[in-house]
Design a protein around this motif. Structure first.
Motif, PDB file in Angstrom:
ATOM      1  N   ASP A 122       8.316   4.098   3.419  1.00  0.00           N
ATOM      2  CA  ASP A 122       8.519   5.304   4.221  1.00  0.00           C
ATOM      3  C   ASP A 122       7.176   5.911   4.637  1.00  0.00           C
ATOM      4  OD1 ASP A 122      10.291   7.398   5.348  1.00  0.00           O
ATOM      5  OD2 ASP A 122       9.345   8.669   3.830  1.00  0.00           O
ATOM      6  N   LEU A 123       6.242   5.956   3.685  1.00  0.00           N
ATOM      7  CA  LEU A 123       4.917   6.494   3.979  1.00  0.00           C
ATOM      8  C   LEU A 123       4.198   5.656   5.030  1.00  0.00           C
ATOM      9  CD1 LEU A 123       2.413   8.298   3.357  1.00  0.00           C
ATOM     10  CD2 LEU A 123       1.848   6.674   1.534  1.00  0.00           C
ATOM     11  N   VAL A 124       4.191   4.345   4.824  1.00  0.00           N
ATOM     12  CA  VAL A 124       3.422   3.450   5.684  1.00  0.00           C
ATOM     13  C   VAL A 124       4.010   3.347   7.085  1.00  0.00           C
ATOM     14  CG1 VAL A 124       2.747   1.033   6.000  1.00  0.00           C
ATOM     15  CG2 VAL A 124       2.496   2.100   3.762  1.00  0.00           C
ATOM     16  N   GLN A 125       5.310   3.145   7.149  1.00  0.00           N
ATOM     17  CA  GLN A 125       5.930   2.838   8.440  1.00  0.00           C
ATOM     18  C   GLN A 125       6.418   4.070   9.190  1.00  0.00           C
ATOM     19  OE1 GLN A 125       8.840  -0.158   7.457  1.00  0.00           O
ATOM     20  NE2 GLN A 125       7.302  -1.500   6.546  1.00  0.00           N
ATOM     21  N   ASN A 126       6.873   5.101   8.466  1.00  0.00           N
ATOM     22  CA  ASN A 126       7.430   6.280   9.142  1.00  0.00           C
ATOM     23  C   ASN A 126       6.433   7.426   9.253  1.00  0.00           C
ATOM     24  OD1 ASN A 126       9.937   4.959   9.424  1.00  0.00           O
ATOM     25  ND2 ASN A 126      10.574   5.594   7.376  1.00  0.00           N
ATOM     26  N   THR A 127       5.756   7.750   8.140  1.00  0.00           N
ATOM     27  CA  THR A 127       4.802   8.861   8.181  1.00  0.00           C
ATOM     28  C   THR A 127       3.512   8.465   8.900  1.00  0.00           C
ATOM     29  OG1 THR A 127       5.676   9.745   6.092  1.00  0.00           O
ATOM     30  CG2 THR A 127       3.502  10.508   6.790  1.00  0.00           C
ATOM     31  N   LEU A 128       2.939   7.322   8.529  1.00  0.00           N
ATOM     32  CA  LEU A 128       1.657   6.907   9.104  1.00  0.00           C
ATOM     33  C   LEU A 128       1.804   6.015  10.336  1.00  0.00           C
ATOM     34  CD1 LEU A 128      -0.290   6.169   5.788  1.00  0.00           C
ATOM     35  CD2 LEU A 128      -0.329   8.248   7.189  1.00  0.00           C
ATOM     36  N   LYS A 129       3.038   5.566  10.612  1.00  0.00           N
ATOM     37  CA  LYS A 129       3.322   4.751  11.807  1.00  0.00           C
ATOM     38  C   LYS A 129       2.468   3.483  11.872  1.00  0.00           C
ATOM     39  CE  LYS A 129       6.004   8.126  13.229  1.00  0.00           C
ATOM     40  NZ  LYS A 129       7.480   8.019  13.074  1.00  0.00           N
ATOM     41  N   LEU A 130       2.284   2.851  10.743  1.00  0.00           N
ATOM     42  CA  LEU A 130       1.513   1.610  10.688  1.00  0.00           C
ATOM     43  C   LEU A 130       2.445   0.421  10.842  1.00  0.00           C
ATOM     44  CD1 LEU A 130      -0.815   2.570   7.710  1.00  0.00           C
ATOM     45  CD2 LEU A 130      -1.530   2.270  10.095  1.00  0.00           C
ATOM     46  N   ASN A 131       2.020  -0.563  11.588  1.00  0.00           N
ATOM     47  CA  ASN A 131       2.839  -1.743  11.867  1.00  0.00           C
ATOM     48  C   ASN A 131       2.556  -2.820  10.811  1.00  0.00           C
ATOM     49  OD1 ASN A 131       4.606  -3.462  13.331  1.00  0.00           O
ATOM     50  ND2 ASN A 131       2.869  -4.369  14.420  1.00  0.00           N
ATOM     51  N   VAL A 132       2.831  -2.470   9.555  1.00  0.00           N
ATOM     52  CA  VAL A 132       2.546  -3.385   8.457  1.00  0.00           C
ATOM     53  C   VAL A 132       3.721  -3.456   7.483  1.00  0.00           C
ATOM     54  CG1 VAL A 132       0.048  -3.010   8.554  1.00  0.00           C
ATOM     55  CG2 VAL A 132       1.441  -1.637   7.000  1.00  0.00           C
ATOM     56  N   VAL A 133       3.792  -4.576   6.780  1.00  0.00           N
ATOM     57  CA  VAL A 133       4.674  -4.762   5.637  1.00  0.00           C
ATOM     58  C   VAL A 133       3.770  -4.942   4.428  1.00  0.00           C
ATOM     59  CG1 VAL A 133       6.339  -6.315   4.522  1.00  0.00           C
ATOM     60  CG2 VAL A 133       6.540  -5.797   6.970  1.00  0.00           C
ATOM     61  N   GLY A 134       3.992  -4.154   3.386  1.00  0.00           N
ATOM     62  CA  GLY A 134       3.119  -4.202   2.218  1.00  0.00           C
ATOM     63  C   GLY A 134       3.856  -4.603   0.954  1.00  0.00           C
ATOM     64  N   MET A 135       3.168  -5.383   0.110  1.00  0.00           N
ATOM     65  CA  MET A 135       3.707  -5.821  -1.181  1.00  0.00           C
ATOM     66  C   MET A 135       2.700  -5.446  -2.257  1.00  0.00           C
ATOM     67  SD  MET A 135       4.599  -9.614   0.186  1.00  0.00           S
ATOM     68  CE  MET A 135       5.244  -9.796   1.856  1.00  0.00           C
ATOM     69  N   LEU A 136       3.109  -4.644  -3.217  1.00  0.00           N
ATOM     70  CA  LEU A 136       2.239  -4.251  -4.314  1.00  0.00           C
ATOM     71  C   LEU A 136       2.368  -5.279  -5.426  1.00  0.00           C
ATOM     72  CD1 LEU A 136       3.025  -0.455  -4.094  1.00  0.00           C
ATOM     73  CD2 LEU A 136       0.946  -1.597  -3.361  1.00  0.00           C
ATOM     74  N   THR A 137       1.230  -5.668  -5.991  1.00  0.00           N
ATOM     75  CA  THR A 137       1.196  -6.838  -6.861  1.00  0.00           C
ATOM     76  C   THR A 137      -0.038  -6.775  -7.757  1.00  0.00           C
ATOM     77  OG1 THR A 137       1.108  -9.274  -6.815  1.00  0.00           O
ATOM     78  CG2 THR A 137      -0.086  -8.135  -5.099  1.00  0.00           C
ATOM     79  N   GLY A 138      -0.093  -7.601  -8.784  1.00  0.00           N
ATOM     80  CA  GLY A 138      -1.316  -7.770  -9.554  1.00  0.00           C
ATOM     81  C   GLY A 138      -1.758  -6.558 -10.348  1.00  0.00           C
ATOM     82  N   PRO A 139      -1.171  -6.316 -11.524  1.00  0.00           N
ATOM     83  CA  PRO A 139      -1.557  -5.143 -12.327  1.00  0.00           C
ATOM     84  C   PRO A 139      -2.969  -5.274 -12.878  1.00  0.00           C
ATOM     85  CG  PRO A 139      -0.100  -6.572 -13.602  1.00  0.00           C
ATOM     86  CD  PRO A 139      -0.140  -7.133 -12.211  1.00  0.00           C
ATOM     87  N   MET A 140      -3.741  -4.196 -12.815  1.00  0.00           N
ATOM     88  CA  MET A 140      -5.117  -4.183 -13.319  1.00  0.00           C
ATOM     89  C   MET A 140      -5.229  -3.274 -14.535  1.00  0.00           C
ATOM     90  SD  MET A 140      -7.309  -3.699  -9.859  1.00  0.00           S
ATOM     91  CE  MET A 140      -6.494  -3.903  -8.277  1.00  0.00           C
ATOM     92  N   PRO A 141      -6.062  -3.636 -15.492  1.00  0.00           N
ATOM     93  CA  PRO A 141      -6.296  -2.751 -16.644  1.00  0.00           C
ATOM     94  C   PRO A 141      -7.104  -1.532 -16.241  1.00  0.00           C
ATOM     95  CG  PRO A 141      -7.751  -4.641 -16.734  1.00  0.00           C
ATOM     96  CD  PRO A 141      -6.819  -4.892 -15.585  1.00  0.00           C
ATOM     97  N   SER A 142      -7.227  -0.585 -17.166  1.00  0.00           N
ATOM     98  CA  SER A 142      -8.018   0.623 -16.899  1.00  0.00           C
ATOM     99  C   SER A 142      -9.437   0.252 -16.512  1.00  0.00           C
ATOM    100  CB  SER A 142      -8.057   1.521 -18.142  1.00  0.00           C
ATOM    101  OG  SER A 142      -6.765   1.959 -18.483  1.00  0.00           O
ATOM    102  N   GLN A 143      -9.977   0.998 -15.588  1.00  0.00           N
ATOM    103  CA  GLN A 143     -11.317   0.693 -15.101  1.00  0.00           C
ATOM    104  C   GLN A 143     -12.370   1.480 -15.877  1.00  0.00           C
ATOM    105  OE1 GLN A 143     -11.288   0.746 -10.755  1.00  0.00           O
ATOM    106  NE2 GLN A 143      -9.215  -0.062 -10.796  1.00  0.00           N
ATOM    107  N   PRO A 144     -13.584   0.969 -15.918  1.00  0.00           N
ATOM    108  CA  PRO A 144     -14.635   1.647 -16.685  1.00  0.00           C
ATOM    109  C   PRO A 144     -15.064   2.953 -16.018  1.00  0.00           C
ATOM    110  CG  PRO A 144     -15.555  -0.163 -15.429  1.00  0.00           C
ATOM    111  CD  PRO A 144     -14.068  -0.265 -15.266  1.00  0.00           C
ATOM    112  N   LEU A 145     -15.649   3.817 -16.821  1.00  0.00           N
ATOM    113  CA  LEU A 145     -16.291   4.992 -16.237  1.00  0.00           C
ATOM    114  C   LEU A 145     -17.418   4.538 -15.322  1.00  0.00           C
ATOM    115  CD1 LEU A 145     -16.435   8.129 -16.250  1.00  0.00           C
ATOM    116  CD2 LEU A 145     -18.146   7.914 -18.074  1.00  0.00           C
TER     117      LEU A 145
END
Length: 380
Positions: free
Chosen positions: A153-176
């Motif tokens: 909804d954010l990407v395609q309706n609010t920001l009107k971006l012509n993209v399909v997005g897939m969230l993937t690949g969990p990352m551990p906590s990052q260093p300070l």
């Protein structure tokens, strides 16, 4: 002349000759048919897609992007050919999203935190608040807590971006991050020229830091030239190969500014929608498959490369509790201020509801892993 059956020998020979002619004719027809059909099978050219990452060619993140590309190409049996390119091959890292949306690129690999400038709500999918959850639980929210629908909804309706997005690949906590000297309190970062991304920028501004957002490949040169006093990128493998130990000797681990993050795979929506349905499913399925293999590869590589960093004479320290407490207090301010945006508030409220239930379950259900680890491995 007749045989014992009473049939003429000539007649029997005629029958045999006819049969041979029939078989020969049928074989010739089949061969001709195969000759005609073969070009039709091989005439369909592979679907070629230009796919750029936001990472330098030498970074492990670009390797992760390449793992996804290899999986897609193998799963489609050659019907699809993704061409993997490092950051800057077609456009700079921070322009990848717009290039995919416009069709300059067919797809790309990055993180939602890089699109912070378009919408701070976007960064919630990459630098979510430290509600005690980890990146795997973030992806659980994406799949089963309504996160994907909020993202679309954010990407395609609010920001009107012509993209399909897939969230993937969990990352551990990052260093300070990497510093010239040890950080002992939040005040040590006041006025510091510091690099981070996404909502981490808002958080460290509460510390009084002068935050700069630059792509990964530009950080070490900036530290070397004195344009940055401190910086974080993501993980030991990336930090080692990008050269952080060459420009700083204090590495502080454990931080709430990016306690969890995941990658983002993007495709131009027009291009994606034009693909056969089974290819679309393969692009999605390969995202899930490489999400797991990436996490397992990271376990192996990050632990080895942290040991290599220590062997380089780098002082590796935990972030002090006082700094962690200051970060949590800063998160309170950042969330309250940005929740004036109804889109941001809708997403962060959904995340908070999921984290309260899922993390609450985990803390109640699972034993303390550190207690068990110390029993077996802590030096006497």
């Amino acid at each position: 002349m007749t045989d014992t059956s009473g049939k003429s020998t000539d007649a029997r020979q005629d029958v045999r000759t006819s049969r041979r002619r029939f078989i020969a004719t049928a074989a010739a027809a089949a061969a001709a048919g195969a000759t005609v059909a073969a070009p039709a099978v091989h005439a369909q050219a592979p679907i070629k897609l230009k796919f750029q990452s936001t990472w330098p060619n030498k970074d492990i993140f670009h390797e992760f992007a390449g793992d996804y590309v290899k999986r897609v190409n193998a799963m489609t049996g050659g019907r699809v050919e993704l061409e993997i390119l490092p950051a800057g091959s077609v456009v700079p890292a921070f322009q990848m999203l717009d290039a995919v949306s416009s069709g300059i690129l067919d797809g790309g690999h990055g993180v939602a935190a890089y699109w912070y400038g378009k919408s701070k709500a976007f960064s919630l999918f990459g630098t979510a608040p430290a509600f005690g959850w980890d990146a795997d639980e973030l992806l659980g929210w994406v799949r089963f807590g309504g996160g994907q629908q909020l993202y679309d909804d954010l990407v395609q309706n609010t920001l009107k971006l012509n993209v399909v997005g897939m969230l993937t690949g969990p990352m551990p906590s990052q260093p300070l991050g990497w510093f010239k000297k040890e950080i002992t309190s939040a005040d040590d970062m006041k006025g510091m020229k510091y690099r981070t991304v996404g909502l981490g920028a808002d958080l460290f501004k509460e510390f009084g830091a002068a935050v700069t957002i630059v792509p990964g490949g530009e950080i070490v040169p900036a530290i070397d030239r004195g344009l940055l006093d401190g910086a974080e990128f993501n993980n030991p493998s990336s930090d080692l190969i990008l050269g952080f130990p060459d420009v700083a000797k204090v590495y502080m681990l454990g931080s709430y500014h990016q306690a969890l993050e995941c990658f983002e795979i993007l495709f131009n929506k027009t291009k994606f929608d034009s693909l056969p349905a089974d290819v679309q499913e393969i692009l999605k399925g390969a995202s899930d498959a490489t999400s797991s293999t990436m996490m397992w590869k990271a376990q192996d590589r990050y632990s080895k490369d942290l040991a290599a960093i220590k062997a380089r004479g780098v002082k590796v320290l935990p972030t002090p509790k006082a700094v962690l407490e200051a970060q949590l207090n800063a998160w309170d301010v950042v969330i309250a201020n940005l929740s004036a945006d109804p889109v941001f508030k809708k997403v962060v409220d959904s995340q908070k509801e999921w984290a309260k239930r899922i993390v609450g379950f985990r803390l109640e259900y699972e034993p303390d892993s550190k207690f068990a680890y110390d029993h077996f491995f802590k030096p006497a």
